[in-house]
Design a protein around this motif. Structure first.
Motif, PDB file in Angstrom:
ATOM      1  N   ARG A 287       0.833  -1.203   0.000  1.00  0.00           N
ATOM      2  CA  ARG A 287       0.000   0.000   0.000  1.00  0.00           C
ATOM      3  C   ARG A 287       0.872   1.258   0.000  1.00  0.00           C
ATOM      4  O   ARG A 287       0.557   2.236  -0.701  1.00  0.00           O
ATOM      5  N   LEU A 288       1.946   1.239   0.753  1.00  0.00           N
ATOM      6  CA  LEU A 288       2.847   2.391   0.796  1.00  0.00           C
ATOM      7  C   LEU A 288       3.494   2.625  -0.565  1.00  0.00           C
ATOM      8  O   LEU A 288       3.621   3.767  -1.022  1.00  0.00           O
ATOM      9  N   ALA A 289       3.912   1.545  -1.220  1.00  0.00           N
ATOM     10  CA  ALA A 289       4.516   1.691  -2.545  1.00  0.00           C
ATOM     11  C   ALA A 289       3.508   2.230  -3.550  1.00  0.00           C
ATOM     12  O   ALA A 289       3.834   3.081  -4.384  1.00  0.00           O
ATOM     13  N   GLN A 290       2.262   1.768  -3.460  1.00  0.00           N
ATOM     14  CA  GLN A 290       1.231   2.240  -4.380  1.00  0.00           C
ATOM     15  C   GLN A 290       0.899   3.703  -4.136  1.00  0.00           C
ATOM     16  O   GLN A 290       0.770   4.491  -5.082  1.00  0.00           O
ATOM     17  N   GLN A 291       0.760   4.089  -2.881  1.00  0.00           N
ATOM     18  CA  GLN A 291       0.428   5.477  -2.572  1.00  0.00           C
ATOM     19  C   GLN A 291       1.519   6.430  -3.033  1.00  0.00           C
ATOM     20  O   GLN A 291       1.236   7.528  -3.502  1.00  0.00           O
ATOM     21  N   ALA A 292       2.763   5.996  -2.904  1.00  0.00           N
ATOM     22  CA  ALA A 292       3.882   6.858  -3.284  1.00  0.00           C
ATOM     23  C   ALA A 292       4.241   6.722  -4.755  1.00  0.00           C
ATOM     24  O   ALA A 292       5.171   7.360  -5.233  1.00  0.00           O
ATOM     25  N   HIS A 293       3.461   5.873  -5.488  1.00  0.00           N
ATOM     26  CA  HIS A 293       3.764   5.605  -6.896  1.00  0.00           C
ATOM     27  C   HIS A 293       5.228   5.201  -7.044  1.00  0.00           C
ATOM     28  O   HIS A 293       5.945   5.668  -7.923  1.00  0.00           O
ATOM     29  N   THR A 294       5.662   4.299  -6.135  1.00  0.00           N
ATOM     30  CA  THR A 294       7.063   3.898  -6.077  1.00  0.00           C
ATOM     31  C   THR A 294       7.312   2.701  -6.982  1.00  0.00           C
ATOM     32  O   THR A 294       6.717   1.646  -6.760  1.00  0.00           O
ATOM     33  N   PRO A 295       8.178   2.793  -7.981  1.00  0.00           N
ATOM     34  CA  PRO A 295       8.543   1.612  -8.762  1.00  0.00           C
ATOM     35  C   PRO A 295       9.207   0.571  -7.876  1.00  0.00           C
ATOM     36  O   PRO A 295       9.714   0.871  -6.791  1.00  0.00           O
ATOM     37  N   ALA A 296       9.206  -0.682  -8.353  1.00  0.00           N
ATOM     38  CA  ALA A 296       9.724  -1.773  -7.524  1.00  0.00           C
ATOM     39  C   ALA A 296      11.179  -1.553  -7.128  1.00  0.00           C
ATOM     40  O   ALA A 296      11.606  -1.985  -6.060  1.00  0.00           O
ATOM     41  N   HIS A 297      11.961  -0.890  -7.986  1.00  0.00           N
ATOM     42  CA  HIS A 297      13.388  -0.733  -7.688  1.00  0.00           C
ATOM     43  C   HIS A 297      13.680   0.480  -6.818  1.00  0.00           C
ATOM     44  O   HIS A 297      14.822   0.692  -6.426  1.00  0.00           O
ATOM     45  N   MET A 298      12.648   1.285  -6.485  1.00  0.00           N
ATOM     46  CA  MET A 298      12.856   2.472  -5.662  1.00  0.00           C
ATOM     47  C   MET A 298      12.492   2.166  -4.214  1.00  0.00           C
ATOM     48  O   MET A 298      11.531   1.450  -3.934  1.00  0.00           O
ATOM     49  N   PRO A 299      13.252   2.686  -3.239  1.00  0.00           N
ATOM     50  CA  PRO A 299      13.005   2.352  -1.835  1.00  0.00           C
ATOM     51  C   PRO A 299      11.851   3.150  -1.233  1.00  0.00           C
ATOM     52  O   PRO A 299      11.521   4.253  -1.665  1.00  0.00           O
ATOM     53  N   ILE A 300      11.230   2.551  -0.222  1.00  0.00           N
ATOM     54  CA  ILE A 300      10.227   3.220   0.597  1.00  0.00           C
ATOM     55  C   ILE A 300      10.938   3.777   1.819  1.00  0.00           C
ATOM     56  O   ILE A 300      11.666   3.055   2.500  1.00  0.00           O
ATOM     57  N   GLN A 301      10.731   5.044   2.110  1.00  0.00           N
ATOM     58  CA  GLN A 301      11.373   5.666   3.259  1.00  0.00           C
ATOM     59  C   GLN A 301      10.353   5.794   4.384  1.00  0.00           C
ATOM     60  O   GLN A 301       9.430   6.599   4.304  1.00  0.00           O
ATOM     61  N   LEU A 302      10.503   4.980   5.412  1.00  0.00           N
ATOM     62  CA  LEU A 302       9.593   5.005   6.553  1.00  0.00           C
ATOM     63  C   LEU A 302      10.268   4.313   7.716  1.00  0.00           C
ATOM     64  O   LEU A 302      10.890   3.250   7.558  1.00  0.00           O
TER      65      LEU A 302
END
Length: 351
Positions: A287-302
Motif C-alpha cells: 500500500r505504501l509503494a502504491q500510494q507513493a507511486h514507487t517503482p519496484a526498484h525504488m526504496p520506501i522511506q519510513l
C-alpha cells in the motif's frame, strides 16, 4: 459524439428509447439487465447512463451503487427511468447519488432535455483530475468554481511550509480547514492511553486530508504530523462547505475523490482484526509503494516505528517480519529504507 448506456429490461421501451437517442445524435449501448449494463460500462465507459430500477439479476439501485464504488465508473451522470412514482422511491434514488429521475411514460422532449441538462452541467468537470501533476489542484478548484458559481473559491492558493515532525493539528482541536499536500508526506494518527501510536493514514502529493471532521462538524478525532518537510495548501472551512453544498455535481465528484481513503481505512481495520502479522506487514508495504507511486526498484522511506503504527503491532514484531522477508528475498533493507524486490510474491503469498 456522446455515448449513452441504456439499461432497460422491457424490450419495447429499450428499443424505442434507443431509437430516439440515436436520432438525436447519440451513440447508444443497450443492456437488458443491470449486470450486463455494468459489464458494458466497464468495457466502454459511457458519458451518461439511463437506467430502469425494477430489473432482474441486478436492479437499478444496485447498478448505481456499483458505479459509485468503482473508480472507473464513478462520476458518470446517472438518470433513473422507471414506472415507479412513489416519492420514497425517488428520494432513495437521489440519496444514492442519481442525477435525475424520469417516470414512464415520458415525452421525448422531456427525456432529451434531461440528458442535455446533465451533460452540460458535467462538461466542465473531468472524470478524473491528476492532483499530483503541477496545477492539478488548481484545475480541479477552477473547474469546480466555474460549475458551482463559486467566484471566491480559494483564488490565492499559497503553499505553507511545515517542517518535519511538526504537528499540523491535534486530536480534539477544532477543525477549521481542509488540507492538500503539494509536496512531502503527512501521517494521521491516534494515541492510546498507554502512549502507543496507531497511524490511520499516510498522505502524499496530490492528496487531501482533514476532511472528515469538516463533513461531520466535529473536532479532529486524530492528529496530523509532517513526516518530511511538507508544503500544504489550506482551504478554509467556509469555502469547503460552499464547494460541497452549492452544487450537487461538484459535491459528488469531490466526495468520490475522498471516498477511496475511507475504504482504505476500513480495509486496514479488517486486516488488523483477522490477518496474520506477515500478511499485514506485506499489505502495508504494498500500500505504501502504491500510494507513493514507487517503482519496484525504488526504496520506501519510513521508520520501523511508523510502519509498526500502520500495521498495529509492536516495532519488534515488524523488525522480525522484515528480517524474514529479507531472508526470503522479498525485500532489501537499509537503516532508513525498504526496497520491494518481489512485490508479486508479497501480494499472493498465503500467510
Amino acid at each position: 459524439m456522446k455515448t449513452i448506456l441504456l439499461i432497460e429490461d422491457n424490450d419495447a421501451v429499450r428499443e424505442n428509447t434507443a431509437e430516439i437517442l440515436e436520432l438525436a445524435g447519440y451513440t447508444v449501448h443497450t443492456a437488458e439487465n443491470g449486470k450486463r449494463g455494468v459489464e458494458d460500462a466497464l468495457a466502454h465507459r459511457p458519458d451518461l447512463v439511463i437506467c430502469d430500477i425494477m430489473m432482474p439479476v441486478l436492479d437499478g439501485y444496485g447498478v448505481l451503487h456499483i458505479f459509485n464504488q468503482n473508480p472507473q465508473l464513478a462520476g458518470v451522470p446517472f438518470i433513473f427511468l422507471t414506472a415507479k412514482t412513489e416519492r420514497t422511491d425517488q428520494r432513495r434514488g437521489m440519496d444514492l447519488g442519481a442525477d435525475d429521475y424520469l417516470t414512464k411514460p415520458f415525452e421525448e422532449s422531456e427525456l432529451l432535455s434531461a440528458i442535455t441538462g446533465r451533460l452540460q452541467r458535467f462538461q466542465h468537470l473531468k472524470p478524473d483530475y491528476n492532483l499530483q501533476a503541477p496545477g492539478g489542484l488548481a484545475a480541479f478548484l477552477d473547474d469546480a468554481r466555474a460549475v458551482g458559481g463559486l467566484t471566491g473559491l480559494t483564488t490565492n492558493r499559497r503553499a505553507h511550509l511545515v517542517r518535519r515532525k511538526q504537528e499540523i493539528y491535534g486530536e480534539g482541536e477544532e477543525a477549521t480547514r481542509l488540507y492538500f499536500v503539494l509536496s512531502g508526506r503527512v501521517k494521521s494518527l491516534k494515541t492510546t492511553a498507554a502512549g502507543k501510536e496507531l497511524i490511520t493514514g499516510l498522505y502524499g502529493p496530490g492528496e487531501f486530508f482533514g476532511y472528515l471532521p469538516l463533513l461531520e462538524r466535529t473536532p479532529h478525532t486524530d492528529s496530523a504530523v509532517a513526516l518530511d518537510d511538507t508544503e500544504l495548501v489550506y482551504i478554509p472551512q467556509d469555502e469547503f462547505t460552499q464547494l460541497l453544498l452549492r452544487n450537487a455535481e461538484v459535491s459528488q465528484r469531490f466526495i468520490r475523490l475522498l471516498a477511496g481513503r475511507v475504504r482504505e481505512q476500513e480495509q486496514q481495520l479488517v486486516g488488523m482484526a483477522y490477518s496474520s502479522i506477515r500478511r499485514r506487514v506485506a499489505d502495508a508495504l504494498l500500500r505504501l509503494a502504491q500510494q507513493a507511486h514507487t517503482p519496484a526498484h525504488m526504496p520506501i522511506q519510513l521508520s520501523r516505528d511508523d510502519l509498526a503504527a500502520i500495521v498495529g503491532t509492536a516495532s519488534e514484531s515488524v523488525i522480525r517480519v522484515l528480517s524474514e522477508f529479507r531472508q526470503d528475498g522479498l525485500i532489501e533493507l537499509t537503516p532508513k529504507h525498504i526496497k520491494l524486490l518481489n512485490p508479486d510474491r508479497l501480494l499472493t503469498a498465503n500467510w
